[in-house]
Each structure stands twice: as C-alpha cells, then as structure tokens.
Design a protein around this motif. Structure first.
Motif, PDB file in Angstrom:
ATOM      1  N   SER A  94      64.965  -9.427  37.244  1.00 22.72           N
ATOM      2  CA  SER A  94      65.704 -10.036  38.342  1.00 22.72           C
ATOM      3  C   SER A  94      64.819 -10.988  39.142  1.00 22.72           C
ATOM      4  N   LEU A  95      63.583 -10.575  39.393  1.00 28.21           N
ATOM      5  CA  LEU A  95      62.640 -11.454  40.072  1.00 28.21           C
ATOM      6  C   LEU A  95      62.345 -12.698  39.248  1.00 28.21           C
ATOM      7  N   ASN A  96      62.306 -12.533  37.928  1.00 31.05           N
ATOM      8  CA  ASN A  96      62.073 -13.669  37.054  1.00 31.05           C
ATOM      9  C   ASN A  96      63.212 -14.686  37.173  1.00 31.05           C
ATOM     10  N   ARG A  97      64.449 -14.190  37.199  1.00 28.68           N
ATOM     11  CA  ARG A  97      65.591 -15.093  37.372  1.00 28.68           C
ATOM     12  C   ARG A  97      65.567 -15.738  38.757  1.00 28.68           C
ATOM     13  N   SER A  98      65.165 -14.967  39.759  1.00 28.12           N
ATOM     14  CA  SER A  98      65.066 -15.534  41.105  1.00 28.12           C
ATOM     15  C   SER A  98      64.055 -16.672  41.150  1.00 28.12           C
ATOM     16  N   ALA A  99      62.959 -16.509  40.428  1.00 32.39           N
ATOM     17  CA  ALA A  99      61.954 -17.568  40.378  1.00 32.39           C
ATOM     18  C   ALA A  99      62.525 -18.831  39.753  1.00 32.39           C
ATOM     19  N   GLN A 100      63.307 -18.680  38.680  1.00 33.23           N
ATOM     20  CA  GLN A 100      63.906 -19.839  38.032  1.00 33.23           C
ATOM     21  C   GLN A 100      64.908 -20.534  38.950  1.00 33.23           C
ATOM     22  N   PRO A 155      59.784 -24.224  46.561  1.00 31.94           N
ATOM     23  CA  PRO A 155      58.502 -23.699  46.064  1.00 31.94           C
ATOM     24  C   PRO A 155      57.990 -22.502  46.855  1.00 31.94           C
ATOM     25  N   ARG A 156      58.307 -22.442  48.140  1.00 37.74           N
ATOM     26  CA  ARG A 156      57.835 -21.305  48.938  1.00 37.74           C
ATOM     27  C   ARG A 156      58.487 -20.007  48.475  1.00 37.74           C
ATOM     28  N   ILE A 157      59.793 -20.055  48.239  1.00 39.89           N
ATOM     29  CA  ILE A 157      60.478 -18.859  47.754  1.00 39.89           C
ATOM     30  C   ILE A 157      59.973 -18.494  46.372  1.00 39.89           C
ATOM     31  N   TYR A 158      59.721 -19.481  45.540  1.00 40.90           N
ATOM     32  CA  TYR A 158      59.158 -19.219  44.214  1.00 40.90           C
ATOM     33  C   TYR A 158      57.837 -18.458  44.322  1.00 40.90           C
ATOM     34  N   TYR A 188      59.933   8.731  46.630  1.00 42.11           N
ATOM     35  CA  TYR A 188      60.695   8.786  47.879  1.00 42.11           C
ATOM     36  C   TYR A 188      60.136   7.834  48.942  1.00 42.11           C
ATOM     37  N   GLU A 189      59.216   6.946  48.568  1.00 35.77           N
ATOM     38  CA  GLU A 189      58.572   6.100  49.560  1.00 35.77           C
ATOM     39  C   GLU A 189      59.476   4.945  49.980  1.00 35.77           C
ATOM     40  N   LYS A 190      59.703   4.837  51.267  1.00 33.37           N
ATOM     41  CA  LYS A 190      60.678   3.875  51.795  1.00 33.37           C
ATOM     42  C   LYS A 190      60.204   2.436  51.678  1.00 33.37           C
ATOM     43  N   PHE A 191      58.915   2.179  51.803  1.00 34.33           N
ATOM     44  CA  PHE A 191      58.425   0.804  51.644  1.00 34.33           C
ATOM     45  C   PHE A 191      58.743   0.289  50.238  1.00 34.33           C
ATOM     46  N   PHE A 192      58.567   1.139  49.245  1.00 35.08           N
ATOM     47  CA  PHE A 192      58.856   0.747  47.867  1.00 35.08           C
ATOM     48  C   PHE A 192      60.327   0.405  47.694  1.00 35.08           C
ATOM     49  N   TRP A 193      61.204   1.283  48.171  1.00 39.77           N
ATOM     50  CA  TRP A 193      62.631   1.044  47.983  1.00 39.77           C
ATOM     51  C   TRP A 193      63.110  -0.132  48.811  1.00 39.77           C
ATOM     52  N   ALA A 194      62.521  -0.368  49.965  1.00 38.57           N
ATOM     53  CA  ALA A 194      62.893  -1.535  50.768  1.00 38.57           C
ATOM     54  C   ALA A 194      62.593  -2.819  50.004  1.00 38.57           C
ATOM     55  N   VAL A 195      61.408  -2.890  49.382  1.00 44.25           N
ATOM     56  CA  VAL A 195      61.048  -4.078  48.606  1.00 44.25           C
ATOM     57  C   VAL A 195      61.948  -4.210  47.379  1.00 44.25           C
ATOM     58  N   ILE A 196      62.213  -3.102  46.701  1.00 48.64           N
ATOM     59  CA  ILE A 196      63.074  -3.128  45.518  1.00 48.64           C
ATOM     60  C   ILE A 196      64.458  -3.665  45.872  1.00 48.64           C
ATOM     61  N   PHE A 197      65.041  -3.158  46.947  1.00 49.82           N
ATOM     62  CA  PHE A 197      66.389  -3.585  47.327  1.00 49.82           C
ATOM     63  C   PHE A 197      66.388  -5.046  47.788  1.00 49.82           C
ATOM     64  N   MET A 198      65.312  -5.478  48.422  1.00 53.77           N
ATOM     65  CA  MET A 198      65.228  -6.878  48.828  1.00 53.77           C
ATOM     66  C   MET A 198      65.207  -7.806  47.628  1.00 53.77           C
ATOM     67  N   THR A 199      64.574  -7.378  46.538  1.00 54.17           N
ATOM     68  CA  THR A 199      64.561  -8.211  45.325  1.00 54.17           C
ATOM     69  C   THR A 199      65.957  -8.326  44.729  1.00 54.17           C
ATOM     70  N   ILE A 200      66.728  -7.239  44.791  1.00 54.08           N
ATOM     71  CA  ILE A 200      68.098  -7.284  44.279  1.00 54.08           C
ATOM     72  C   ILE A 200      68.944  -8.249  45.106  1.00 54.08           C
ATOM     73  N   VAL A 201      68.792  -8.181  46.418  1.00 51.49           N
ATOM     74  CA  VAL A 201      69.553  -9.061  47.301  1.00 51.49           C
ATOM     75  C   VAL A 201      69.106 -10.508  47.119  1.00 51.49           C
ATOM     76  N   LEU A 202      67.813 -10.739  46.905  1.00 55.45           N
ATOM     77  CA  LEU A 202      67.302 -12.104  46.776  1.00 55.45           C
ATOM     78  C   LEU A 202      67.950 -12.830  45.610  1.00 55.45           C
ATOM     79  N   GLU A 203      68.117 -12.142  44.467  1.00 52.65           N
ATOM     80  CA  GLU A 203      68.738 -12.802  43.323  1.00 52.65           C
ATOM     81  C   GLU A 203      70.153 -13.254  43.665  1.00 52.65           C
ATOM     82  N   ARG A 204      70.904 -12.409  44.369  1.00 49.94           N
ATOM     83  CA  ARG A 204      72.271 -12.793  44.726  1.00 49.94           C
ATOM     84  C   ARG A 204      72.280 -13.976  45.674  1.00 49.94           C
ATOM     85  N   LEU A 205      71.372 -13.971  46.661  1.00 47.94           N
ATOM     86  CA  LEU A 205      71.331 -15.081  47.613  1.00 47.94           C
ATOM     87  C   LEU A 205      70.980 -16.393  46.921  1.00 47.94           C
TER      88      LEU A 205
END
Length: 426
Positions: free
Chosen positions: A339-345, A353-356, A380-397
């Motif tokens: 998903s991050l790879n697609r977001s980069a494209q 370029p900044r978002i890339y 169960y670490e919240k920092f990890f899941w926060a970053v993971i969920f942000m990557t999912i949202v980033l692709e949609r945006l």
C-alpha cells in the motif's frame, strides 16, 4: 470534533501508562484498564457511527486490501479466542486498538489533515523525551522506566526516526531544520539509552534501508557510517553496548551479563522460543488462547524460572491464536508495504515529492519495526497501529486526489507500475 479527538488520543499516547490517566480498572466489565485514551476512542467510535448512520461520511473500511485483511485478522483472532475459551480481556485489547482505524478514516479528510497528524505524532514523541530523561534520572535503570517499557519505547522511536530525518531535511527555514535534526539526534540517543538490543537491531535495519535509498550508488558510505555507529555504541560506556557485548558471553563478559540481567534474559528468550514452538505444535489451528501465553509458558516449558510473555510478536500471535491468524497477520504487514508502494507512485504522479519522501520514511521505519518484532511482543503497541492505520488512510487520500485531478486534467495521468520506487530527492 473528530480531528480534536484524534489529536487528544495522540497527545496522551506516550503517557498512557501514567496512573493519573487511568480512569478505572475496567469499563462495564468489558474493557480492561480503562484509560483516557480508551475513553476518547469510545467517544470517537460513537461519533463515527453517528456520522455513518446520518450519511455524512463513507467509512470505506473494506475498500483496500490491507483494510480487508486487517478485519479478517481480527475475526480470526476473535474466533480462535472463542474456540479456546479465552478471557474477554485478550479480545478487547485488540478491539480497542481497532478503534483507531475508523476514527482515522473519518477524521482524516484530506492530505492537509494527514500532514498535521503525522507531524503531531512525531512532535509528541520528541517532546516527551525530556520527561523520559527526567524519569530516567529519578528511577535509574534504562530509559523508558517511569514513562513506558524500555523495549516498547525503543520500538516507537525506531518506527519514526527515518520519517523525522526526512522531515528535517525538507525544512526550508534553517532554524526549523536544526530543530528537527536536534530531535532526530535526541531520538537516536534515546534508543541507545533504552538498552534495547532488539530495538537497536531494528534501528540499524531501518537506518541502513534509508541510507541505501538515499545514497543510491554510494552504498558503502552509509554502511561504513552504520558500522561506525555500532562500534561507537560498543566501545563507549553505554548500557546498550555492555548488553550487546554480554549477549555473546565470553570469559570476560559473565560479570557484565549478570550485572545487566543479560544471562537470564538470553536464557529466558531461548526457553520461551521453545515453549512457543511447543504451543504451536500442540494447538496449531486456534492456539492456546488469546492472552494465555504467559500462563501456559510454564506448562509447556517447566524449566522456566517464571511465567513470561513470548518476547517475539510473531511467535506470540501464532502460539495464542494459531497459524492461520499468524499467516493473516504476516500477509497484512506485506499488504501494508505494498500500500505504501502504491502511495509512493501516486505521490509521484501528483508531483508531491514531499509526500513521496514521507512514504519512504514510513517504509524504512516499518521494516525496522518488523525486524525488532522478532525480539519483543509488541502486537498491542499503539504507536505501531497508529502508523499502520495512517498508511491505509494515506493510500485512499492519494487515490482520491489522483482521480480528482484526472477528471479535471485534459489528458489522463498514469501513476506508473507498482514497482518499489527509487529515491528521487528532486
């Protein structure tokens, strides 16, 4: 309102274990250790449900492959817990983490919101470092004591160090660049002060990945720099260096190993690994039950001195929920990287370029976390899941922004193939 809830959740995230932020031992007998951040999560869930029912927003939870896989993982974990008769506490821990995803899907409306949340997540972690140092001087031991568990604190730092470095080099104003680079140095020093061997190894991996992506042909330069960092950590008198040296215990390392508890830690890690393997061999389909690894460890490996968690995220999930749930979790992590790879494209196609570069930092940080997860049970670490969920949202945006521009452009744009993008600082 949703944005303020997200900001509040991120602001209290590093301090969640503070007793002043604990509301009660449980909420209605369902949610254990009811804290301020969980209260905010419940309020956010209520608002999400209200906005969906009134037709104000679309959730789109199942629109992406990582989102569908995450829901499948949750269902498999809950089903395995039901089949093994696991306590409600283990199930609710995963479900409380899942509150982050719908709140972010609804609260992050555009790339400006994403940028604010990303910078806030980094800023909160950097600004809590002085308090972490204060607690370190107060209680002694390793950095993180009195604020967070040392190993988990190290994982949160390595997850975001590459991103912090990239944001620092993007700053146009000199004082902002110096301030961000100062934060990066403080984060690196903090990883060393945590004394976390698994965190340090993951940190080397993420920094090596970032250096190679940036250096391109001059690969030997970052390799030499990281080798110098490793040597300096070992040579100079640091807790981490002494723990690393004592890990390969020789004739001169026994006393140091005993002083820092490395001998007991090494032995416990080995015994817990075999205990986890035996659990999987005994119950490969549904595991021993969510939240039961610690209690069952003595039954499967009686020579353990005391009951412990697995100190291995993948082994922990496989032993508690079975191999099917473990396979789904690993697939989910792979899909997040894709998903991050697609977001980069899409970022390249949108000439962002900044978002890339942010995506590159997230990729490298997650790679380092995936390696460190072999040494720490951090599911169960919240920092990890926060970053993971942000990557999912980033692709949609980025997808929405791309197609909006396509509809208004005279000729369609092509985001390019899904290959791993190369570093392009221009």
């Amino acid at each position: 309102m949703m944005r303020w809830l997200m900001l509040g959740m991120l602001l209290v995230m590093p301090f969640e274990k503070n007793p002043y932020l604990k509301i009660s031992d449980n909420f209605m007998g369902v949610i254990p250790d009811f804290t301020v951040i969980k209260c905010l999560g419940l309020l956010g869930l209520i608002l999400v449900c209200w906005q969906i029912l009134t037709g104000q927003v679309r959730l789109g939870l199942l629109e992406s492959a990582p989102g569908r896989t995450y829901i499948t993982f949750l269902l498999l974990t809950a089903f395995a817990a039901m089949m093994t008769g696991a306590a409600m506490r283990g199930i609710t821990r995963f479900m409380s983490l899942a509150l982050f995803l719908p709140i972010m899907l609804v609260g992050l409306r555009n790339l400006v919101d994403f940028r604010r949340l990303l910078f806030l997540l980094l800023g909160v972690l950097i600004l809590c470092l002085p308090y972490a140092y204060r607690q370190y001087l107060r209680y002694g031991g390793r950095l993180g004591v009195g604020l967070y568990e040392a190993n988990y604190f190290a994982l949160a730092l390595i997850l975001l160090i590459p991103l912090a470095f990239i944001i620092a080099r993007q700053q146009d104003r000199l004082w902002l660049r110096y301030a961000w680079f100062g934060g990066v140095i403080a984060m690196l020093v903090s990883v060393v002060m945590t004394g976390s061997r698994g965190g340090f190894i993951g940190g080397l991996i993420c920094l090596l990945a970032l250096s190679i992506r940036m250096a391109q042909q001059r690969v030997f330069v970052p390799i030499l720099a990281l080798a110098g960092l490793l040597v300096s950590v070992i040579v100079f008198p640091t807790v981490l260096g002494e723990r690393l040296v004592a890990s390969g215990i020789g004739s001169s390392g026994v006393e140091v190993a005993d002083a820092h508890g490395v001998s007991a830690s090494n032995e416990a890690h080995t015994d817990l690994f075999y205990a986890g393997i035996r659990m999987i061999q005994d119950k490969p389909m549904f595991g021993v039950g969510l939240g039961r690894f610690k209690d069952e460890s003595l039954n499967y490996y009686p020579t353990l001195v005391k009951a412990r968690i697995a100190h291995n995220t993948y082994l922990h999930i496989g032993a508690e929920s079975g191999l099917i749930a473990l396979g789904c979790f690993v697939l989910f992590l792979i899909l997040v990287l894709q998903s991050l790879n697609r977001s980069a494209q899409y970022a390249l196609a949108l000439h962002e370029p900044r978002i890339y570069e942010w995506v590159i930092g997230l990729q490298c940080g997650l790679c380092g976390w995936f390696v460190s997860a072999f040494f720490v049970s951090a599911q169960y670490e919240k920092f990890f899941w926060a970053v993971i969920f942000m990557t999912i949202v980033l692709e949609r945006l980025l997808t929405d922004a791309y197609w909006d521009r396509v509809e208004s452009a005279p000729s369609p744009m092509n985001p390019g193939p899904g290959a791993w993008p190369t570093w392009n600082p221009a």
